[in-house]
Design a protein around this motif. Structure first.
Motif, PDB file in Angstrom:
ATOM      1  N   ARG A   1       0.832  -1.213   0.000  1.00 48.18           N
ATOM      2  CA  ARG A   1       0.000   0.000   0.000  1.00 48.18           C
ATOM      3  C   ARG A   1       0.860   1.253   0.000  1.00 48.18           C
ATOM      4  N   ALA A   2       0.219   2.350  -0.463  1.00 42.59           N
ATOM      5  CA  ALA A   2       0.916   3.637  -0.505  1.00 42.59           C
ATOM      6  C   ALA A   2      -0.108   4.762  -0.445  1.00 42.59           C
ATOM      7  N   SER A   3       0.372   5.974  -0.093  1.00 43.49           N
ATOM      8  CA  SER A   3      -0.475   7.163  -0.044  1.00 43.49           C
ATOM      9  C   SER A   3       0.153   8.264  -0.879  1.00 43.49           C
ATOM     10  N   ILE A   4      -0.690   8.987  -1.598  1.00 44.79           N
ATOM     11  CA  ILE A   4      -0.260  10.168  -2.337  1.00 44.79           C
ATOM     12  C   ILE A   4      -1.071  11.349  -1.814  1.00 44.79           C
ATOM     13  N   VAL A   5      -0.369  12.399  -1.363  1.00 45.14           N
ATOM     14  CA  VAL A   5      -1.036  13.582  -0.802  1.00 45.14           C
ATOM     15  C   VAL A   5      -0.882  14.742  -1.780  1.00 45.14           C
ATOM     16  N   VAL A   6      -2.011  15.372  -2.137  1.00 45.59           N
ATOM     17  CA  VAL A   6      -1.991  16.502  -3.066  1.00 45.59           C
ATOM     18  C   VAL A   6      -2.490  17.749  -2.340  1.00 45.59           C
ATOM     19  N   ALA A   7      -2.178  18.886  -2.887  1.00 45.25           N
ATOM     20  CA  ALA A   7      -2.555  20.152  -2.254  1.00 45.25           C
ATOM     21  C   ALA A   7      -3.911  20.656  -2.705  1.00 45.25           C
ATOM     22  N   ASP A   8      -4.309  20.308  -3.946  1.00 43.68           N
ATOM     23  CA  ASP A   8      -5.571  20.839  -4.466  1.00 43.68           C
ATOM     24  C   ASP A   8      -6.193  19.849  -5.445  1.00 43.68           C
ATOM     25  N   GLU A   9      -7.334  20.251  -5.973  1.00 41.37           N
ATOM     26  CA  GLU A   9      -8.085  19.344  -6.842  1.00 41.37           C
ATOM     27  C   GLU A   9      -7.392  19.130  -8.186  1.00 41.37           C
ATOM     28  N   ASP A  10      -6.732  20.113  -8.691  1.00 42.21           N
ATOM     29  CA  ASP A  10      -6.035  19.960  -9.971  1.00 42.21           C
ATOM     30  C   ASP A  10      -4.963  18.874  -9.880  1.00 42.21           C
ATOM     31  N   GLN A  11      -4.224  18.879  -8.779  1.00 42.96           N
ATOM     32  CA  GLN A  11      -3.212  17.836  -8.584  1.00 42.96           C
ATOM     33  C   GLN A  11      -3.877  16.468  -8.417  1.00 42.96           C
ATOM     34  N   LEU A  12      -4.997  16.464  -7.752  1.00 51.06           N
ATOM     35  CA  LEU A  12      -5.717  15.202  -7.553  1.00 51.06           C
ATOM     36  C   LEU A  12      -6.138  14.598  -8.887  1.00 51.06           C
ATOM     37  N   ILE A  13      -6.687  15.407  -9.765  1.00 50.23           N
ATOM     38  CA  ILE A  13      -7.117  14.920 -11.074  1.00 50.23           C
ATOM     39  C   ILE A  13      -5.911  14.500 -11.909  1.00 50.23           C
ATOM     40  N   ALA A  14      -4.793  15.206 -11.760  1.00 56.72           N
ATOM     41  CA  ALA A  14      -3.579  14.833 -12.500  1.00 56.72           C
ATOM     42  C   ALA A  14      -3.090  13.449 -12.070  1.00 56.72           C
ATOM     43  N   VAL A  15      -3.121  13.167 -10.783  1.00 60.84           N
ATOM     44  CA  VAL A  15      -2.722  11.838 -10.298  1.00 60.84           C
ATOM     45  C   VAL A  15      -3.701  10.775 -10.804  1.00 60.84           C
ATOM     46  N   ALA A  16      -4.995  11.099 -10.767  1.00 57.12           N
ATOM     47  CA  ALA A  16      -6.001  10.152 -11.231  1.00 57.12           C
ATOM     48  C   ALA A  16      -5.793   9.803 -12.705  1.00 57.12           C
ATOM     49  N   LYS A  17      -5.456  10.800 -13.503  1.00 53.62           N
ATOM     50  CA  LYS A  17      -5.204  10.536 -14.925  1.00 53.62           C
ATOM     51  C   LYS A  17      -3.972   9.651 -15.114  1.00 53.62           C
ATOM     52  N   ALA A  18      -2.927   9.891 -14.311  1.00 50.29           N
ATOM     53  CA  ALA A  18      -1.719   9.066 -14.413  1.00 50.29           C
ATOM     54  C   ALA A  18      -1.990   7.624 -13.987  1.00 50.29           C
ATOM     55  N   LEU A  19      -2.880   7.459 -13.031  1.00 47.19           N
ATOM     56  CA  LEU A  19      -3.228   6.103 -12.567  1.00 47.19           C
ATOM     57  C   LEU A  19      -3.987   5.311 -13.631  1.00 47.19           C
ATOM     58  N   GLU A  20      -4.595   6.009 -14.587  1.00 46.91           N
ATOM     59  CA  GLU A  20      -5.371   5.324 -15.617  1.00 46.91           C
ATOM     60  C   GLU A  20      -4.502   4.415 -16.481  1.00 46.91           C
TER      61      GLU A  20
END
Length: 334
Positions: A273-292
């Motif tokens: 397991r791992a955790s990724i912490v983002v500062a805002d929603e834009d970073q969150l969506i960027a991580v989500a896209k990379a996870l795709e």
């Protein structure tokens, strides 16, 4: 008492006579009304046969009414008035009057008691102004549990308040929860086998998550902060943008299997397991896209469906070389 006796005698005789007269007058009046009802209708132009039939019906009706009247009258008059022993009657009246007086006295006593209670009662304002201290003794365990509950409530309220300000609504609507199957399972095998397989893929897992974090424009080793303060993973270790946890210990795995999974070790999908912490929603969506680019087999969008404690995140399960791993995405404010 003497006045009551005299008045009661006169009133009783008058009432009995008046009642009898009223009953008789009512019967006679009813008879007269019923007797004249058949002739109260205006005559109709009818032929002789119909007239004879109606006359016969009227005669039967009148006979029935008269018979009913006499039966009622006989029944009424067949009961002769009882001879009342005045002495007994006077005793009865005295007892009844005494009972009435006793009831009135009881009611007065009850009203007086209620008034006394009301006058001595504390008004709402006085009760609010009074300082009443209630001492409750709690054992150490109960006090600790209450303190934990208070802490949980405060943390939940803080998270909910922050969530209203920074809740990632675009992400919530764009990435709904889903799962490829109702229950996820690791490959069959005992705990030792699963643990060894997870340990074998851990380096590859770290490599993939580092690439995903960097692709989202984040520094994997940067300490995550909120309002100038470090976000702590433990009392002495802060979160970083990417935090890869050690493998879940075998002891903790067995505890979870026994308490949550009915002894089925294949349901352990968070050994890696791992955790990724983002500062805002834009970073969150960027991580989500990379996870795709990875093999995502389940997503729990807990930003949209938070836990009862108020905790919210996005929980991904991805598959790497046949083993299921867990990745949690956090927004630093919540």
């Amino acid at each position: 008492k003497t006045t009551t006796k005299t008045t009661t005698k006169t009133t009783t005789k008058t009432t009995m006579s008046s009642s009898y007269s009223k009953a008789t007058s009512t019967i006679i009046l009813g008879f007269v009304i019923m007797l004249f009802l058949p002739w109260s209708k205006p005559p109709k132009k009818i032929d002789a046969d119909e007239q004879r039939a109606e006359e016969e019906e009227e005669k039967m009706l009148v006979g029935t009414i008269i018979l009913g009247f006499f039966i009622m009258l006989i029944l009424r008059l067949s009961k002769p008035p009882k001879k009342i022993n005045l002495n007994s009657f006077e005793s009865f009246i005295e007892d009844a009057a005494g009972d009435q007086w006793a009831e009135e006295e009881e009611e007065e006593e009850e009203e007086a008691a209620a008034a006394a209670v009301k006058s001595s009662a504390i008004t709402n304002d006085e009760r609010d102004n009074s300082k009443t201290a209630i001492e409750v003794k709690l054992n150490a365990e109960t006090k600790a549990n209450l303190e934990h509950l208070q802490g949980l409530t405060r943390s939940r309220n803080v998270m909910l308040a922050n969530a209203k300000k920074v809740l990632p609504k675009k992400y919530m609507n764009r990435y709904p929860s889903f799962s490829r199957s109702s229950t996820l399972h690791q490959p069959k095998g005992n705990l030792d086998f699963l643990h060894s397989q997870c340990n074998a893929i851990l380096p590859l897992f770290k490599q993939k998550l580092t690439h995903i974090t960097q692709a989202a424009g984040l520094d994997p080793n940067k300490v995550a902060t909120w309002q100038g303060k470090d976000i702590m993973l433990t009392s002495d270790q802060p979160y970083t943008s990417l935090t890869v946890a050690p493998l879940k210990s075998k002891a903790r795995c067995m505890e979870k299997v026994e308490n949550e999974y009915d002894g089925d070790v294949t349901r352990l999908v968070d050994i890696v397991r791992a955790s990724i912490v983002v500062a805002d929603e834009d970073q969150l969506i960027a991580v989500a896209k990379a996870l795709e680019d990875e093999e995502i087999i389940r997503l729990k969008n807990r930003f949209k469906e938070p836990l009862f404690t108020g905790y919210s995140d996005a929980l991904y399960n991805i598959e790497i070389e046949g083993m299921i791993c867990e990745v949690q995405l956090h927004v630093s404010a919540i």
